[in-house]
Design an enzyme around this catalytic site. Structure first.
Site, mmCIF file in Angstrom:
data_model
loop_
_atom_site.group_PDB
_atom_site.id
_atom_site.type_symbol
_atom_site.label_atom_id
_atom_site.label_comp_id
_atom_site.label_asym_id
_atom_site.label_seq_id
_atom_site.Cartn_x
_atom_site.Cartn_y
_atom_site.Cartn_z
ATOM 1 N N ASP A 448 28.296 39.440 35.669
ATOM 2 C CA ASP A 448 28.999 40.225 35.934
ATOM 3 C C ASP A 448 28.625 41.031 37.244
ATOM 4 O OD1 ASP A 448 30.461 39.324 33.345
ATOM 5 O OD2 ASP A 448 30.793 41.467 33.015
ATOM 6 N N GLU A 518 34.541 32.288 35.336
ATOM 7 C CA GLU A 518 34.750 31.572 34.273
ATOM 8 C C GLU A 518 36.196 31.677 34.488
ATOM 9 O OE1 GLU A 518 31.594 35.298 33.075
ATOM 10 O OE2 GLU A 518 32.793 35.703 32.825
#
Length: 854
Positions: A448, A518
């Site tokens: 992330d 994602e």
């Protein structure tokens, strides 16, 4: 494997150090009595050991997991960010004890202990002596090679004991982010294999095979090899490294003299110096399965001593392949494999919640990946065992791997000296593990977030030192790194419900442009017959806390956004069956649209990873097949979209498009589309004959806008003989979904206006008939089901459920040519089904549909 290998996969004994009351000196002695300890098959986490011993049972059913000791964290929160309570039975060391006999021939061997995975740290004792402390044996993704020659006895019994300690919030462990609850032990234990290897004084490890070639059909591939060679003796060792490279035949051999100084390790290389070239003439390339054969070669290496004895040998598989990181015209990452563009269409992988391994199940899951038409699996910190990567190589499934998110792996501000060391050595261990696997096409140093400059530099130095030559990204996000610049990928979500047209009209956020690492349309509600396997009857309806417990965490701990979308698009659910069938409609249209949009827009769109492929336990979000291996509607919506040759309807401009992802030209194919009104009256028809070049997208025609409220589009793509190559069926609304992009969050984009499908609830029931037969298809026995709609009403989302006559449960695995399909009145379709575990004559077929419920 080494010269001799002993795998410690037999019975271990496990117990809490709080209850044992002895130290490692006593516990690791042969005469210690462990008869009251838990027996376990290892690898196993602590909770898995207790489940094996029936201390806990059915922990995946209902909210039983929540009732385990140590489950003190609030439901819906991330346990990896919280310390265990001191009173938790898992907030202490747990002993793993193994008794083993070292064969007599190990007497003349150097003996190494190979530990492939401890979570998180451990003290190691052997035969009453402490071999390694928890300060040195730490890190979930570390792999340890320990010389235990002086601690073991050959030809007799030995004892090995690990006192394993769980991870803390500061440790670089394996965690679950917001995917699902965590078990109370945080998966502490021995979670990968433990081996004992025997060699003479000279041993080898970390083999690396590099291949290089030009073009897609090379005449020659150059091979370079490196391997670490260690000499445990005091004096120098002279000998030869002999190697053989083989496929279906021997293609290359070599021998090179080498001298290794005493008590040292050296890097041996061959193929770099003039006159020692190694190569393969007319090599067979490793391809992702849809692009060619995933061909593998084998390297056998031996260290031959001056007296002719073999001191060590090892074998490694590798593929001849090349992965390149290029940019499309928009500046997005577009991977190329062996010179050809590779549109990534994949899913995020998770292991079992207790990290249990079932090799047969895993093979089925890889077969599901291929059955779906996916070509890639992404591992976000769930770096599975060696068998996983061997399967990926053999099945031709690409892998994108990297570290965990939402835990200490990205909390660099709290890192201490140990974190730096563990992260560096973990990366070294894992890159050495992956480097010969052609399936691993890309590594991410962050998830992330990208690492700070000093840590990213450390990672890059490790990768360079080992010789990693495939693409590396600083993170899975678009944010540029200070050190390496832009990633050329994106990760804006969504992760929760968005309508089908999102993927076409929201290309500036998560829609079909660039490489979305994602994303997905959120909830994935299983059929009722699967829900009942993990939700008790009295909790099935209405939706309640048990449902929420099987949802995700944090923003995803409830299904509210999905339910709101259902209420506004399809109407509120009247009961469980109504809710599930409407959810199936939403999953089918959502999964199909996402993959179709990314396929249609290639190579402006360059990749998409569906979040996720599977679940770690029975879940209600983010999967394409359920934990029980049942395939719901979303699976077949994705499978439809992922056809190599495909016809689709575009939600943005109403065009009907033909896609050819193969390398062959398709001539004289016809694209046809018919628009039906709500009562199945024909409103419009178009047909066009065209040629589909290799790897092409062709817009056949554009359908007119309709004002019929609810309407349907049936599209087909036929070859010159009239044979259907692809067909598709859409339910559409004249009142289209309208996004409110200004209120986009990382997990979804809300709507200003909703499509209206309420009239679907008024559809009359179809009359369905099925005839089944067993036939040989491609040399395999298949169940063939001919389904006919003999009534006057449409059969929307027709489902064939296979029921095992002996158990009355679902037949899994099953591989359907199609399912959840639509039949107009008078239409028929034969579905071919492979059911490898159950005989066809022991299977009953139950037919249902959105408008035919039971």
């Amino acid at each position: 494997m080494a010269l001799d290998t002993l795998k410690l996969d037999g019975e271990w004994r496990v117990h809490s150090s709080r209850e044992v009351g002895e130290d490692g000196n006593a516990i690791s002695r042969i005469d210690y009595d462990d008869s009251s300890w838990y027996r376990a098959k290892v690898p196993a986490t602590i909770v898995d050991v207790l489940v094996q011993n029936r201390v806990y049972s059915d922990i995946y059913f209902s909210d039983n997991l929540k009732r385990l000791p140590g489950m003190t964290y609030e439901v819906g929160t991330n346990f990896s960010k919280q310390e265990m309570k001191p009173e938790s039975p898992f907030a202490c060391g747990w002993w793993y004890r193994a008794k083993f006999v070292l064969p007599a021939f190990f007497k003349n061997r150097r003996t190494r202990l190979i530990v492939k995975g401890i979570n998180y740290r451990a003290d190691l004792w052997i035969n009453g002596s402490k071999v390694l402390s928890r300060e040195k044996m730490a890190g979930t993704f570390r792999r340890f090679s320990i010389d235990i020659t002086d601690y073991v006895r050959s030809g007799t019994s030995n004892v090995m004991a690990f006192e394993v300690f769980p991870p803390t919030t500061r440790d670089l462990a394996i965690t679950w982010a917001d995917w699902n609850p965590s078990p109370p032990d945080k998966d502490a234990g021995i979670w990968q294999d433990v081996l004992i290897e025997g060699t003479l004084d000279v041993s080898m490890e970390h083999p690396v095979v590099h291949t290089s070639f030009e073009g897609e059909r090379p005449e020659y591939a150059e091979i370079k090899i490196r391997v670490d060679i260690s000499n445990a003796a005091d004096s120098s060792a002279r000998g030869q490294i002999a190697g053989t490279i083989s496929g279906d035949r021997v293609v290359a051999t070599f021998v090179k003299n080498v001298e290794v100084k005493g008590k040292s390790t050296m890097i041996f290389q061959i193929g770099d110096e003039e006159g020692e070239e190694i190569g393969i003439t007319e090599p067979k390339l490793w391809w992702p399965y849809q692009m060619g054969d995933p061909y593998l070669y084998r390297l056998d290496l031996r260290f031959i001593c001056e007296d002719g004895r073999i001191s060590d040998n090892l074998t490694v598989s590798f593929g001849v392949s090349r992965v390149e990181s290029r940019l499309n015209s928009d500046g997005s990452l577009l991977l190329h494999i062996n010179g050809r563009p590779f549109l990534v269409r994949g899913g995020g992988w998770t292991p079992d919640l207790m990290l249990r391994r079932d090799q047969e199940r895993r093979k089925i899951e890889f077969e599901y990946v291929r059955d779906l038409g996916l070509n890639t699996i992404r591992l976000e910190g769930k770096l599975d065992d060696d068998e996983f990567f061997d399967l990926a190589d053999r099945y031709g499934v690409a892998v994108i791997a990297g570290w965990c998110c939402a835990d200490a792996w990205e909390k660099w501000d709290i890192w201490g000296k140990e974190n730096y060391s563990v992260s560096r050595e973990s990366l070294r261990d894992q890159i050495f593990r992956f480097i010969n696997h052609p399936s691993v096409i890309l590594w991410m140093n962050g998830s992330d977030f990208h690492p700070p400059e000093d840590i990213e530099r450390m990672y890059l130095e490790v990768e360079k030192d080992i010789g990693w030559k495939r693409p590396v990204l600083s993170s899975a996000t678009a944010k540029p790194s200070e050190l390496t610049g832009p990633t050329r990928v994106k990760m804006p979500g969504p992760y929760d419900y968005v309508p089908p047209n999102y993927w076409y009209v929201a290309t500036d956020i998560g829609g079909a442009s660039g490489f979305n690492t994602e994303t997905g349309p959120g909830a994935a509600i299983p059929p009722v017959d699967d829900l009942t396997t993990f939700i008790p009857e009295d909790k099935l309806w209405p939706i309640n806390d048990v449902w929420n417990f099987h949802s995700g965490l944090q923003e995803f701990k409830r299904l509210d956004r999905f339910i709101d979308a259902m209420n506004k698009r399809y109407g509120p659910a009247g009961d469980l069956a109504d809710f599930v069938w409407k959810a199936e409609l939403m999953a089918y249209e959502g999964e199909r649209a996402m993959f179709e949009a990314y396929t249609r827009n290639r190579y402006s769109s360059t990749g998409v990873i569906h979040w996720m492929l599977n679940n770690a336990w029975p879940g209600l979000i983010w999967h394409l097949y359920t934990y029980s291996l049942l395939q719901p509607a979303g699976y077949f919506g994705a499978k439809k979209a992922l056809e190599p040759v495909h016809v689709l309807y575009s939600y943005d401009d109403s065009s009907v498009v033909a896609s050819n992802l193969t390398f062959g030209v398709l001539k004289d194919v016809s694209v046809e589309a018919t628009v039906y009104g709500p009562d199945l009256e024909i409103l419009h028809t178009d047909i066009k004959t065209l040629t589909l070049p290799a790897d092409s997208v062709v817009r056949a025609f554009t359908l007119p806008k309709m004002d019929a409220g609810l309407y349907f589009v049936k599209a087909s793509l036929c070859d010159a003989s009239g044979r259907i190559i692809s067909d598709n069926f859409y339910w559409l609304s004249s009142q289209e979904d309208v996004l409110d992009k200004s209120k986009t969050t990382f997990f979804y984009t809300p709507l200003i206006r909703w499509a209206n499908f309420a009239r679907l609830g008024e559809l009359g029931k179809p009359e369905l008939q099925v005839r089944k037969r067993v036939a040989s298809v491609g040399g395999r026995r298949m169940l063939c089901a001919a389904v006919s709609n003999v009534g006057r009403n449409i059969s929307l989302l027709t489902r064939l459920r296979l029921i095992d006559r002996d158990t009355a449960g679902n037949v899994v695995p099953a591989f359907f040519s199609d399912n959840y399909f639509t039949l107009l009145p008078g239409e028929s379709r034969e579905i071919v089904i492979e059911i490898p575990r159950v005989k066809a004559d022991g299977v009953d077929i139950d037919l249902t549909a959105f408008n035919l419920r039971k």
